[in-house]
Design a protein around this motif. Structure first.
Motif, PDB file in Angstrom:
ATOM      1  N   PRO A   1      35.322  39.012  36.970  1.00 47.28           N
ATOM      2  CA  PRO A   1      36.569  39.052  37.748  1.00 47.28           C
ATOM      3  C   PRO A   1      37.242  40.426  37.767  1.00 47.28           C
ATOM      4  N   VAL A   2      37.117  41.185  36.673  1.00 42.96           N
ATOM      5  CA  VAL A   2      37.699  42.532  36.652  1.00 42.96           C
ATOM      6  C   VAL A   2      36.944  43.434  37.623  1.00 42.96           C
ATOM      7  N   ILE A   3      35.612  43.395  37.538  1.00 41.13           N
ATOM      8  CA  ILE A   3      34.770  44.190  38.429  1.00 41.13           C
ATOM      9  C   ILE A   3      35.045  43.819  39.890  1.00 41.13           C
ATOM     10  N   LYS A   4      35.187  42.537  40.147  1.00 42.88           N
ATOM     11  CA  LYS A   4      35.413  42.063  41.517  1.00 42.88           C
ATOM     12  C   LYS A   4      36.701  42.632  42.098  1.00 42.88           C
ATOM     13  N   ASP A   5      37.767  42.642  41.301  1.00 39.09           N
ATOM     14  CA  ASP A   5      39.050  43.157  41.791  1.00 39.09           C
ATOM     15  C   ASP A   5      38.983  44.655  42.075  1.00 39.09           C
ATOM     16  N   ILE A   6      38.316  45.401  41.192  1.00 36.31           N
ATOM     17  CA  ILE A   6      38.206  46.847  41.410  1.00 36.31           C
ATOM     18  C   ILE A   6      37.333  47.130  42.627  1.00 36.31           C
ATOM     19  N   ALA A   7      36.205  46.416  42.745  1.00 37.09           N
ATOM     20  CA  ALA A   7      35.301  46.615  43.889  1.00 37.09           C
ATOM     21  C   ALA A   7      36.013  46.311  45.205  1.00 37.09           C
ATOM     22  N   LYS A   8      36.833  45.264  45.215  1.00 38.85           N
ATOM     23  CA  LYS A   8      37.587  44.914  46.422  1.00 38.85           C
ATOM     24  C   LYS A   8      38.542  46.043  46.804  1.00 38.85           C
ATOM     25  N   ASN A   9      39.224  46.613  45.797  1.00 38.23           N
ATOM     26  CA  ASN A   9      40.159  47.701  46.072  1.00 38.23           C
ATOM     27  C   ASN A   9      39.431  48.948  46.583  1.00 38.23           C
ATOM     28  N   ILE A  10      38.273  49.247  45.993  1.00 34.27           N
ATOM     29  CA  ILE A  10      37.489  50.404  46.447  1.00 34.27           C
ATOM     30  C   ILE A  10      37.043  50.201  47.892  1.00 34.27           C
ATOM     31  N   SER A  11      36.509  49.014  48.172  1.00 34.24           N
ATOM     32  CA  SER A  11      36.019  48.713  49.517  1.00 34.24           C
ATOM     33  C   SER A  11      37.144  48.798  50.546  1.00 34.24           C
ATOM     34  N   ASN A  12      38.285  48.195  50.238  1.00 37.65           N
ATOM     35  CA  ASN A  12      39.413  48.228  51.164  1.00 37.65           C
ATOM     36  C   ASN A  12      39.885  49.656  51.421  1.00 37.65           C
TER      37      ASN A  12
ATOM     38  N   ILE B   1      40.566  48.609  30.435  1.00 35.24           N
ATOM     39  CA  ILE B   1      41.136  47.315  30.821  1.00 35.24           C
ATOM     40  C   ILE B   1      40.591  46.227  29.906  1.00 35.24           C
ATOM     41  N   ASP B   2      41.475  45.360  29.447  1.00 36.51           N
ATOM     42  CA  ASP B   2      41.075  44.199  28.653  1.00 36.51           C
ATOM     43  C   ASP B   2      40.929  43.011  29.596  1.00 36.51           C
ATOM     44  N   ALA B   3      39.741  42.442  29.637  1.00 36.67           N
ATOM     45  CA  ALA B   3      39.465  41.327  30.553  1.00 36.67           C
ATOM     46  C   ALA B   3      40.241  40.063  30.211  1.00 36.67           C
ATOM     47  N   SER B   4      40.933  40.052  29.067  1.00 39.39           N
ATOM     48  CA  SER B   4      41.642  38.834  28.645  1.00 39.39           C
ATOM     49  C   SER B   4      42.771  38.436  29.588  1.00 39.39           C
ATOM     50  N   LYS B   5      43.148  39.334  30.492  1.00 39.34           N
ATOM     51  CA  LYS B   5      44.160  38.982  31.489  1.00 39.34           C
ATOM     52  C   LYS B   5      43.541  38.155  32.629  1.00 39.34           C
ATOM     53  N   TRP B   6      42.207  38.190  32.718  1.00 36.93           N
ATOM     54  CA  TRP B   6      41.490  37.465  33.770  1.00 36.93           C
ATOM     55  C   TRP B   6      40.760  36.237  33.219  1.00 36.93           C
ATOM     56  N   VAL B   7      40.132  36.407  32.067  1.00 36.26           N
ATOM     57  CA  VAL B   7      39.375  35.322  31.427  1.00 36.26           C
ATOM     58  C   VAL B   7      39.793  35.253  29.965  1.00 36.26           C
ATOM     59  N   PRO B   8      39.600  34.108  29.290  1.00 40.17           N
ATOM     60  CA  PRO B   8      40.067  33.974  27.900  1.00 40.17           C
ATOM     61  C   PRO B   8      39.144  34.646  26.883  1.00 40.17           C
ATOM     62  N   GLN B   9      38.912  35.942  27.056  1.00 41.42           N
ATOM     63  CA  GLN B   9      38.054  36.710  26.162  1.00 41.42           C
ATOM     64  C   GLN B   9      38.584  38.139  26.057  1.00 41.42           C
ATOM     65  N   HIS B  10      38.769  38.605  24.814  1.00 43.59           N
ATOM     66  CA  HIS B  10      39.099  40.012  24.622  1.00 43.59           C
ATOM     67  C   HIS B  10      37.853  40.826  24.940  1.00 43.59           C
TER      68      HIS B  10
END
Length: 355
Positions: free
Chosen positions: A325-336, A156-165
């Motif tokens: 933000p990428v880690i947060k989204d994946i962790a939320k999905n795992i937890s749910n 996953i490229d974090a640039s979809k969440w924050v302005p950094q490749h």
């Protein structure tokens, strides 16, 4: 407490994984980070100092608490393109032949084998999958399957969440006896958000606020700038695109290069143009924001609280860290998913016989 997911945070750095799982309602039962400077920042962010070198734990079953999820951004130097090139040039071994860092994965494997949590969530450089013509990844795959886990990965490229490749490979896995399909695991990797959380102009300090303190401290020195110009010129003459990365106005939807642990040396990968002056590096606060860390962290780098480490160490830490933000989204999905499937009742104390 009984219904909360419990996780451990290994090779924790400054605690990006911890923020993510705590945001999803999880409780951290154990953390480990060997670097003394990262420990200082971790304590500032999370209120406790993590255990030191994980290799000092010899009795995993009794020294590591029971947990539902193992989270780790295990050391990537032996597998990164830069790390491999450097070690090859020095005639040193790398990857699974590395007698030191190359063994870090095996510590994770042993904890999984003996503690048998429901799931794990790992992060590494994307080159891990192609390292040594795919042999390294195959060893990881076979090792995890042998101890009773099924997993999937996604780059996953974090640039979809924050302005950094920032391309990284993420592993999400579950105990095989829980009969979770690979299709279900793949669905836990998040779709890219429609819009980034913020753009570059939201991160960078406005020019009018760049007083003399910032100009003197973060503007690239004349010697360093001359060296960067010379290197870029040489690369251009050789027909390649290597060299420093300069961000110019208007910022719009521009995205920076990947901030790395070497950023403190010259800031070459991300330099900010200053009209009529030499460019400047990001400040530690801007680096913190570029990695998407929670707002509670800002106070340590904007003068409201004491900065836990030097700028040099802060750059190293954010360069080595995760895009939160990428880690947060994946962790939320795992937890749910774990809660929806009532998997907490299949963990913590059952099926602990090592395979």
């Amino acid at each position: 407490m009984e219904n909360n997911l419990k996780f451990i945070d290994l090779y924790a750095g400054i605690g990006g994984f911890r923020f993510a799982f705590e945001a999803a309602g999880g409780i951290c039962k154990f953390s480990s980070e060997w670097d003394k400077y990262s420990q200082l920042t971790y304590k500032a962010f999370h209120g406790e100092t993590p255990f030191g070198d994980i290799h000092q734990i010899n009795d995993i079953e009794n020294q590591i608490p029971d947990h539902n999820v193992l989270a780790a951004g295990f050391p990537c130097q032996p597998f990164s393109l830069a790390g491999v090139s450097k070690k090859n040039s020095l005639g040193r071994l790398h990857g699974f032949d590395d007698p030191t860092q190359g063994t870090e994965f095996f510590k994770i494997k042993e904890i999984l084998r003996l503690k048998k949590p429901v799931a794990f969530f790992l992060e590494n450089v994307k080159n891990l999958k192609s390292h040594d013509n795919g042999k390294t990844f195959e060893i990881i795959k076979e090792s995890l399957e042998k101890i009773g886990y099924i997993f999937e990965t996604r780059i996953i490229d974090a640039s979809k969440w924050v302005p950094q490749h920032r391309e990284r490979i993420y592993f999400v896995g579950f105990r095989a006896d829980l009969n979770i399909s690979k299709k279900e695991i793949l669905e836990l990797f998040p779709d890219s958000p429609k819009n980034r959380i913020y753009e570059l102009e939201d991160i960078l300090i406005p020019e009018k606020e760049l007083n003399k303190k910032y100009e003197e401290k973060y503007t690239v020195g004349p010697g360093t700038w001359d060296t960067l110009l010379r290197h870029k010129k040489n690369h251009i003459e050789k027909g390649n695109g290597f060299g420093y990365g300069l961000i110019t106005k208007p910022y719009g939807d521009k995205i920076t290069r990947t901030i790395s642990a070497r950023y403190h040396k010259d800031g070459a990968e991300i330099l900010i143009e200053q009209k009529g002056k030499r460019p400047r590096r990001l400040t530690p606060l801007e680096a913190c924001k570029l990695q998407g860390f929670p707002e509670k962290c800002y106070a340590f780098f904007n003068g409201l609280k004491t900065q836990p480490v030097s700028d040099t160490q802060a750059y190293r830490q954010f360069g080595n860290s995760v895009a939160y933000p990428v880690i947060k989204d994946i962790a939320k999905n795992i937890s749910n998913f774990i809660h929806e499937r009532d998997l907490l009742n299949n963990d913590l104390g059952i099926n602990k016989k090592a395979v």
